[in-house]
Design a protein around this motif. Structure first.
Motif, PDB file in Angstrom:
ATOM      1  N   LEU A 151      44.164  49.462  51.535  1.00  0.00           N
ATOM      2  CA  LEU A 151      42.964  50.358  51.349  1.00  0.00           C
ATOM      3  C   LEU A 151      42.093  49.958  51.976  1.00  0.00           C
ATOM      4  N   GLU A 152      41.604  48.710  52.148  1.00  0.00           N
ATOM      5  CA  GLU A 152      40.510  48.369  52.924  1.00  0.00           C
ATOM      6  C   GLU A 152      40.587  48.477  54.435  1.00  0.00           C
ATOM      7  N   GLN A 153      41.826  48.252  54.833  1.00  0.00           N
ATOM      8  CA  GLN A 153      42.154  48.517  56.419  1.00  0.00           C
ATOM      9  C   GLN A 153      42.069  50.128  56.715  1.00  0.00           C
ATOM     10  N   ARG A 154      42.462  50.691  55.940  1.00  0.00           N
ATOM     11  CA  ARG A 154      42.714  52.428  56.165  1.00  0.00           C
ATOM     12  C   ARG A 154      41.174  52.969  55.913  1.00  0.00           C
ATOM     13  N   LYS A 155      40.151  52.058  55.488  1.00  0.00           N
ATOM     14  CA  LYS A 155      38.935  52.347  55.145  1.00  0.00           C
ATOM     15  C   LYS A 155      38.789  53.417  53.985  1.00  0.00           C
ATOM     16  N   LEU A 156      39.896  53.193  53.037  1.00  0.00           N
ATOM     17  CA  LEU A 156      39.627  54.186  51.714  1.00  0.00           C
ATOM     18  C   LEU A 156      38.666  53.652  50.787  1.00  0.00           C
ATOM     19  N   ILE A 157      38.485  52.406  50.744  1.00  0.00           N
ATOM     20  CA  ILE A 157      37.517  51.613  50.114  1.00  0.00           C
ATOM     21  C   ILE A 157      36.793  50.865  50.999  1.00  0.00           C
ATOM     22  N   PRO A 158      35.428  50.124  50.778  1.00  0.00           N
ATOM     23  CA  PRO A 158      34.751  49.384  51.619  1.00  0.00           C
ATOM     24  C   PRO A 158      35.474  47.995  51.802  1.00  0.00           C
ATOM     25  N   ALA A 159      35.276  47.598  52.962  1.00  0.00           N
ATOM     26  CA  ALA A 159      35.844  46.209  53.373  1.00  0.00           C
ATOM     27  C   ALA A 159      35.295  45.123  52.593  1.00  0.00           C
ATOM     28  N   GLY A 160      35.999  44.190  52.043  1.00  0.00           N
ATOM     29  CA  GLY A 160      35.601  43.140  51.403  1.00  0.00           C
ATOM     30  C   GLY A 160      35.185  43.411  49.954  1.00  0.00           C
ATOM     31  N   VAL A 161      35.728  44.713  49.488  1.00  0.00           N
ATOM     32  CA  VAL A 161      35.233  45.172  47.783  1.00  0.00           C
ATOM     33  C   VAL A 161      35.594  44.085  46.983  1.00  0.00           C
ATOM     34  N   LYS A 162      34.765  43.912  46.196  1.00  0.00           N
ATOM     35  CA  LYS A 162      34.816  42.964  45.053  1.00  0.00           C
ATOM     36  C   LYS A 162      36.009  43.321  44.053  1.00  0.00           C
ATOM     37  N   ILE A 163      36.640  42.025  43.823  1.00  0.00           N
ATOM     38  CA  ILE A 163      37.832  42.448  42.859  1.00  0.00           C
ATOM     39  C   ILE A 163      37.610  41.579  41.644  1.00  0.00           C
ATOM     40  N   SER A 164      37.568  42.386  40.453  1.00  0.00           N
ATOM     41  CA  SER A 164      37.308  41.675  39.116  1.00  0.00           C
ATOM     42  C   SER A 164      38.781  41.609  38.464  1.00  0.00           C
ATOM     43  N   TYR A 165      38.944  40.312  38.005  1.00  0.00           N
ATOM     44  CA  TYR A 165      40.453  40.198  37.132  1.00  0.00           C
ATOM     45  C   TYR A 165      40.148  40.178  35.779  1.00  0.00           C
ATOM     46  N   VAL A 166      40.854  41.099  35.302  1.00  0.00           N
ATOM     47  CA  VAL A 166      40.512  41.373  33.574  1.00  0.00           C
ATOM     48  C   VAL A 166      41.801  40.891  32.813  1.00  0.00           C
ATOM     49  N   PRO A 167      41.887  39.662  32.113  1.00  0.00           N
ATOM     50  CA  PRO A 167      42.992  39.362  31.352  1.00  0.00           C
ATOM     51  C   PRO A 167      43.135  40.176  30.414  1.00  0.00           C
ATOM     52  N   LEU A 168      44.624  40.437  30.122  1.00  0.00           N
ATOM     53  CA  LEU A 168      44.805  41.528  28.921  1.00  0.00           C
ATOM     54  C   LEU A 168      45.958  40.967  28.167  1.00  0.00           C
ATOM     55  N   SER A 169      46.217  40.859  26.959  1.00  0.00           N
ATOM     56  CA  SER A 169      47.075  40.332  26.058  1.00  0.00           C
ATOM     57  C   SER A 169      48.160  41.638  26.110  1.00  0.00           C
ATOM     58  N   ASN A 170      49.345  41.226  25.312  1.00  0.00           N
ATOM     59  CA  ASN A 170      50.400  42.605  25.033  1.00  0.00           C
ATOM     60  C   ASN A 170      49.697  43.745  24.277  1.00  0.00           C
ATOM     61  N   ALA A 171      49.087  43.395  23.401  1.00  0.00           N
ATOM     62  CA  ALA A 171      48.213  44.428  22.579  1.00  0.00           C
ATOM     63  C   ALA A 171      47.357  45.169  23.305  1.00  0.00           C
ATOM     64  N   GLU A 172      46.586  44.652  24.227  1.00  0.00           N
ATOM     65  CA  GLU A 172      45.524  45.557  24.959  1.00  0.00           C
ATOM     66  C   GLU A 172      45.689  46.066  26.181  1.00  0.00           C
ATOM     67  N   ARG A 173      46.878  45.713  26.615  1.00  0.00           N
ATOM     68  CA  ARG A 173      47.499  46.159  28.025  1.00  0.00           C
ATOM     69  C   ARG A 173      47.204  47.679  28.324  1.00  0.00           C
ATOM     70  N   PHE A 174      48.081  48.541  27.261  1.00  0.00           N
ATOM     71  CA  PHE A 174      48.329  49.886  27.297  1.00  0.00           C
ATOM     72  C   PHE A 174      46.965  50.627  27.353  1.00  0.00           C
ATOM     73  N   LYS A 175      45.989  50.397  26.268  1.00  0.00           N
ATOM     74  CA  LYS A 175      44.749  50.915  26.053  1.00  0.00           C
ATOM     75  C   LYS A 175      43.899  50.665  27.270  1.00  0.00           C
ATOM     76  N   ALA A 176      43.762  49.517  27.821  1.00  0.00           N
ATOM     77  CA  ALA A 176      43.037  49.391  29.320  1.00  0.00           C
ATOM     78  C   ALA A 176      43.497  50.145  30.254  1.00  0.00           C
ATOM     79  N   VAL A 177      44.754  50.457  30.308  1.00  0.00           N
ATOM     80  CA  VAL A 177      45.363  51.294  31.389  1.00  0.00           C
ATOM     81  C   VAL A 177      44.887  52.679  31.140  1.00  0.00           C
ATOM     82  N   VAL A 178      45.318  53.146  29.950  1.00  0.00           N
ATOM     83  CA  VAL A 178      45.085  54.538  29.397  1.00  0.00           C
ATOM     84  C   VAL A 178      43.614  55.022  29.485  1.00  0.00           C
ATOM     85  N   GLU A 179      42.682  54.034  29.146  1.00  0.00           N
ATOM     86  CA  GLU A 179      41.380  54.244  29.239  1.00  0.00           C
ATOM     87  C   GLU A 179      40.407  53.889  30.354  1.00  0.00           C
ATOM     88  N   ARG A 180      41.293  53.603  31.446  1.00  0.00           N
ATOM     89  CA  ARG A 180      40.951  53.274  32.659  1.00  0.00           C
ATOM     90  C   ARG A 180      39.787  51.963  32.654  1.00  0.00           C
TER      91      ARG A 180
END
Length: 297
Positions: free
Chosen positions: A69-98
């Motif tokens: 996406l960066e190479q195709r300039k659809l998002i800024p180059a060097g965009v920050k990536i935040s890593y969000v740890p998710l448990s079994n119980a949390e994962r679906f809600k986190a995706v559904v609620e974006r």
């Protein structure tokens, strides 16, 4: 005053995901990509030694999409990536609620999750399934050789049902013994309280790799269940899903997918330099010939 209110409204809109905005719009507005991961599912998805980011095969696949996406300039180059740890119980809600833009881990793609929970999945990146862990000296090579044996099963898992089905269909006369966790089951197997341990193969390979003498253990038999694992995405954003599927297909065709698989599944990985020694199984190999997210369920 009106100009100030307008600027304030614009600023708030940039911070909050809009109901009708796509994931790419959200990423551009907030200036970061949020990747969910499982802290405890190596080699697919796990936490780095300092706990600040996600690592693993599925995480690297997500990072490859971000790079494209960066190479195709659809998002800024060097965009920050935040890593969000998710448990079994949390994962679906986190995706559904974006709260995350993608879950880069070991979630099974099935109809119930697509239709009832309301999430989408990419092309599968791994096919897991129940297999059997035994001592290398046991002489057991598959379910048919469990006649009269004691089989350990983790309490509360669907493996008990699979054991019952095979025990009845093959007329094994085997006995099931439940234990509280994979680590306890493995300990009891080592203490000869059971002849075999039946569990998802990737968990069995992980136990073997982390043991004092990996060569003393073997994962045997064909898959007794089929679990297509895929990256989980918010549902209803066809463009976002298309970005993932396109990059994954390209990686499959140029075989960078295969190289990445070998790196995480067949060579030592940090932080403990464990080698899981999991060769690509026949289901994944076959699926890569015609990669698709359409599954038989």
């Amino acid at each position: 005053m009106q100009r100030s209110l307008a600027c304030l409204a614009f600023g708030l809109a940039a911070l909050l995901p809009l109901a009708n905005a796509g994931v790419l719009d959200d990423i551009r507005a907030r200036g970061e990509v949020r990747l969910g991961y499982r802290p405890d599912a190596p080699p697919l998805s796990y936490a780095s030694a300092d706990g600040k980011q996600g690592m693993g095969f599925a995480v690297d696949l997500c990072k490859a999409v971000v790079k494209d996406l960066e190479q195709r300039k659809l998002i800024p180059a060097g965009v920050k990536i935040s890593y969000v740890p998710l448990s079994n119980a949390e994962r679906f809600k986190a995706v559904v609620e974006r709260k995350v833009d993608a879950e880069c881990a070991d979630t099974t793609n099935n109809r119930e999750r697509r239709d009832k929970i309301g999430v989408a999945f990419t092309i599968p990146h791994y096919y897991a399934g129940v297999r059997i862990l035994v001592s290398s000296a046991s002489g057991i090579n598959g379910p048919a050789e469990l006649k009269g044996k004691t089989v350990l099963v983790t309490k509360g898992t669907t493996t008990a049902k699979i054991f019952d089905e095979r025990n009845a269909s093959l007329q094994l006369g085997a006995r099931m013994k439940e234990c509280d966790s994979p680590s306890v089951c493995f300990k009891e197997l080592g203490e000869k309280q059971g002849d075999a341990y039946m569990m998802d193969d990737i968990q069995l390979f992980a136990l073997r790799a982390a043991s004092a003498k990996p060569g003393d253990w073997q994962v045997v038999g064909n898959l007794l269940s089929i679990e297509p694992l895929a990256i989980m995405l918010p549902k209803g954003d066809a463009a976002w899903k298309q970005e993932f599927d396109s990059v994954l297909r390209q990686m499959i065709f140029d075989r960078s997918f295969h190289a990445l698989y070998a790196r995480w599944f067949e060579t030592p990985i940090p932080p403990k330099q464990l080698n899981y020694n999991i060769p690509m199984n026949y289901l994944l190999k076959d699926s890569l010939k015609f990669p698709s997210d359409q599954l038989g369920d």
